[in-house]
Design an enzyme around this catalytic site. Structure first.
Site, short mmCIF file in Angstrom:
data_model
loop_
_atom_site.label_atom_id
_atom_site.label_comp_id
_atom_site.label_asym_id
_atom_site.label_seq_id
_atom_site.Cartn_x
_atom_site.Cartn_y
_atom_site.Cartn_z
N MET A 143 21.18 -60.31 -31.05
CA MET A 143 22.61 -60.43 -30.92
C MET A 143 23.21 -59.04 -30.85
SD MET A 143 24.94 -62.98 -33.07
CE MET A 143 23.63 -64.14 -33.21
N CYS A 144 24.19 -58.87 -30.02
CA CYS A 144 24.78 -57.55 -29.88
C CYS A 144 26.28 -57.65 -30.07
CB CYS A 144 24.50 -56.99 -28.49
SG CYS A 144 22.74 -56.90 -28.11
#
Ligand SMILES: *[C@@H]1O[C@H](CO)[C@@H](O)[C@H](O)[C@H]1NC(C)=O
Ligand SMILES: *[C@@H]1O[C@H](CO)[C@@H](O)[C@H](O)[C@H]1NC(C)=O
Ligand SMILES: *[C@@H]1O[C@H](CO)[C@@H](O)[C@H](O)[C@H]1NC(C)=O
Ligand SMILES: *[C@@H]1O[C@H](CO)[C@@H](O)[C@H](O)[C@H]1NC(C)=O
Length: 614
Positions: A1-2
């Site tokens: 996840m960014c």
């Protein structure tokens, strides 16, 4: 996840970070942070990108990702299929490469339609000077927007923060209804922002027009949205919901037994009538879990093998059927010598005041000394954290240990006190949940945040010892209730308006799951630098369940604990699970007892004043 962020600025006003937003973005992507500014053909229009990468796959790929032509991609997603990504490749690079070879808008849309997996992205397309952005069909990744008229700037971000003052409600979730494009040349001429909207569509239905209405309602003030004039659409990755209703109800002999038991399911399985569906559901769900537990950080071939004492996958675990099925399937695909972390959250039971009063009538059973046994309960060993989900969680653990005694199952007891809850909610969770704001968002947001942090204790060699889960991937059971009629409101609807009403309810729930749950859960779990993955919302699983008529999925003439999510219960039985297959649904806010900590009179849909930042 960014954590991804893009500010489109139409003035020369100097950009300054909201420190809280910046900090939240960095927490989502602890491995690498970079900023990049690009100017459009008109120099007074610029896009400031900021990306914070959580390293999950391939070689660590810096973002914003700029290709040779000058296109820029920020990508918060996972490609689980549809577009080939080799184990050693990074999906950001692959997608950027594919995007840069697209010449027309319809090519970009068909590429995005092909991706299987969750995503939110912003893409600056140099040729033509366009800014594209959007979220996947089910909205499994968060993206928020806001337009600030004072500085003439549009912001897109994975996560925001509450601000005080008149600006408080400016952030909104970008509706997961399609993909948007801004023509930066036109923006500069007009001095205002117009989105061209490209809706998701099934072949030939009217989804597109109803979506457009949703969009128009939530466009930030100061901006306008129009459906793209060429009428281009994205092709929905899932098939439409089967809305058939049964022709006759004569085969409805409901079970007289109001206490559901495993035997009922065994009888049904033995009768073979649903066996094909059960096996197909297991196959498709198993594959969804496989993709989600095996797409893990790539390990170099020549390096030493990774130490295996820490789990790489954790499951939000109540011991209920949704999480039990995920655990049983994860067990199939994760090597037996690796542990699996089961994250079980409990909020401290408040001791009722009555019990603290001195005993008036010694000998009566109200005020027994600790250790005295009534009704089989042992007050000495019971803990204030023995909430319903803890009890079913421990029972579920036993079933899993029986299922695979070789595996180390780390049952992580995550105990939260009211004091800690209040502190963390004010410092952090209220910003992550924002712009959602109800009592239910508060309960679930807080419960999921603590569960995902994974800090608690486990039983090791007969002792309860402090333990923190280091798993970067967290599986959650969200989506099972919405698709298989697991909520009590489904029963209410069925009683009132039969199968027809039930089908309508299911269609509505799947449509609103992005705005009700998924953006929020992504922001809350991402805050730990971990990635939420949702097997029940895999495109193939949703498609399979959508293809079935409603009576194959649930039979609400059967008692609670059997009738709702019937197909999943049969699958659980088939997988070798026991009593957990017939546990009635217990919502997380009640199972974890977080709802008990607060005002009992408030309704789940009320605005939650506790979420207001001070
Ligand atoms: C990414 O950051 C996390 C948290 O700081 C760390 O545990 C992990 O080892 C990092 N991964 C890489 C590949 O640097
Ligand atoms: C990402 O993967 C691509 C191959 O898909 C590779 O060419 C590129 O070098 C990788 N990026 C980085 C920063 O290593
Ligand atoms: C396992 O996780 C613990 C923290 O919970 C950490 O101290 C330890 O270094 C990790 N071990 C491995 C082999 O990664
Ligand atoms: C819906 O289910 C019924 C009953 O199984 C089936 O006959 C029909 O073909 C299905 N419809 C669609 C569109 O899948």
């Amino acid at each position: 996840m960014c954590g991804i962020f893009c500010l489109l600025s139409l003035s020369s006003a100097h950009f300054e970070w909201d420190k809280t937003v910046h900090e939240h973005l960095k927490r989502r992507g602890p491995n690498l942070s970079r900023d990049l500014t690009v100017r459009g053909t008109n120099p007074s229009c610029r896009c400031f990108f900021s990306a914070h990468v959580l390293h999950m796959r391939g070689i660590l790929t810096p973002q914003p990702f700029q290709d040779n032509t000058g296109n820029v991609l920020v990508w918060n997603g996972e490609i689980f299929g549809g577009v080939p990504v080799m184990p050693e490749e990074n999906d950001t690079a692959v997608l950027s490469q594919r995007l840069s070879s697209c010449d027309s808008p319809s090519e970009i849309l068909s590429l995005l339609s092909a991706v299987r997996g969750p995503w939110a992205f912003v893409y600056y397309q140099k040729a033509g000077d366009y800014l594209w952005f959007g979220r996947d069909f089910l909205g499994r990744r968060s993206l928020l927007w806001k337009f600030d008229a004072a500085v003439n700037a549009l912001t897109l971000t994975s996560v925001a923060a509450q601000s005080s003052g008149p600006d408080r409600s400016a952030w909104q979730e970008v509706p997961a209804a399609g993909v948007y494009r801004i023509d930066l040349k036109a923006v500069t001429e007009a001095g205002s922002v117009t989105f061209e909207f490209h809706p998701w569509a099934h072949g030939g239905n009217d989804l597109a027009s109803s979506c457009s209405e949703t969009i128009l309602e939530s466009v930030p003030s100061g901006c306008t949205a129009v459906t793209n004039p060429s009428g281009l659409v994205l092709t929905s990755p899932v098939c439409p919901l089967n809305t058939s209703i049964p022709k006759s109800l004569n085969e409805k002999e409901s079970l007289s037994n109001s206490h559901p038991c495993v035997k009922d399911l065994e009888q049904m399985l033995a009768s073979k009538e649903k066996n094909d569906e059960v096996n197909q559901l297991i196959d498709v769900l198993s594959e969804a879990v496989r993709r989600r537990v095996q797409s893990l950080p790539f390990r170099a071939q020549d390096g030493p093998p990774p130490p295996n004492d820490n789990a790489s996958v954790a499951i939000l675990f109540s011991g209920g059927i949704d999480s039990m099925v995920l655990a049983a399937l994860a067990d199939r695909h994760i090597p037996a010598h690796q542990p699996i972390d089961l994250l079980n959250v409990a909020f401290k039971l408040q001791v009722p005041k009555k019990q603290k009063e001195p005993a008036k009538k010694p000998g009566k059973h109200k005020n027994q000394p600790t250790g005295f046994k009534t009704d089989g309960a042992d007050y000495q060993t019971s803990s204030p954290f023995d909430v319903p989900d803890r009890i079913t969680g421990k029972a579920g653990l036993k079933e899993l240990q029986d299922l695979n005694p070789e595996r180390r199952w780390n049952f992580v007891e995550i105990d939260v006190t009211k004091e800690e809850l209040q502190t963390v909610r004010q410092e952090r969770i209220c910003h992550l949940v924002h712009p959602l704001a109800t009592v239910l968002d508060d309960s679930i947001g807080c419960a999921v945040w603590f569960a995902a942090r994974g800090t608690g204790s486990t039983m090791q060699d007969g002792d309860q010892r402090a333990f923190t889960s280091s798993a970067m991937v967290i599986l959650t059971g969200i989506g099972a209730d919405e698709q298989l009629a697991g909520y009590s409101r489904h029963r209410v609807r069925f009683t009132m308006s039969g199968h027809e009403g039930l089908v309508q309810e299911l269609a509505m729930e799947l449509a609103r799951i992005p705005s009700r749950n998924l953006g929020r859960d992504d922001r809350v779990i991402g805050d730990h630098g971990k990635e939420a993955r949702f097997p029940y919302l895999d495109e193939d699983v949703v498609s399979y369940l959508n293809s079935l008529p409603v009576w194959e999925k649930a039979d609400l003439s059967l008692p609670r604990g059997v009738g709702e999510k019937l197909l999943l219960r049969l699958a659980a039985k088939q997988l070798g699970l026991g009593q957990s297959a017939v546990l009635p649904k217990r919502a997380m806010q009640f199972g974890s007892r977080i709802a008990k900590m607060e005002d009992h009179r408030e309704k789940a849909s009320d605005k939650c004043t506790r979420l207001l930042a001070e």
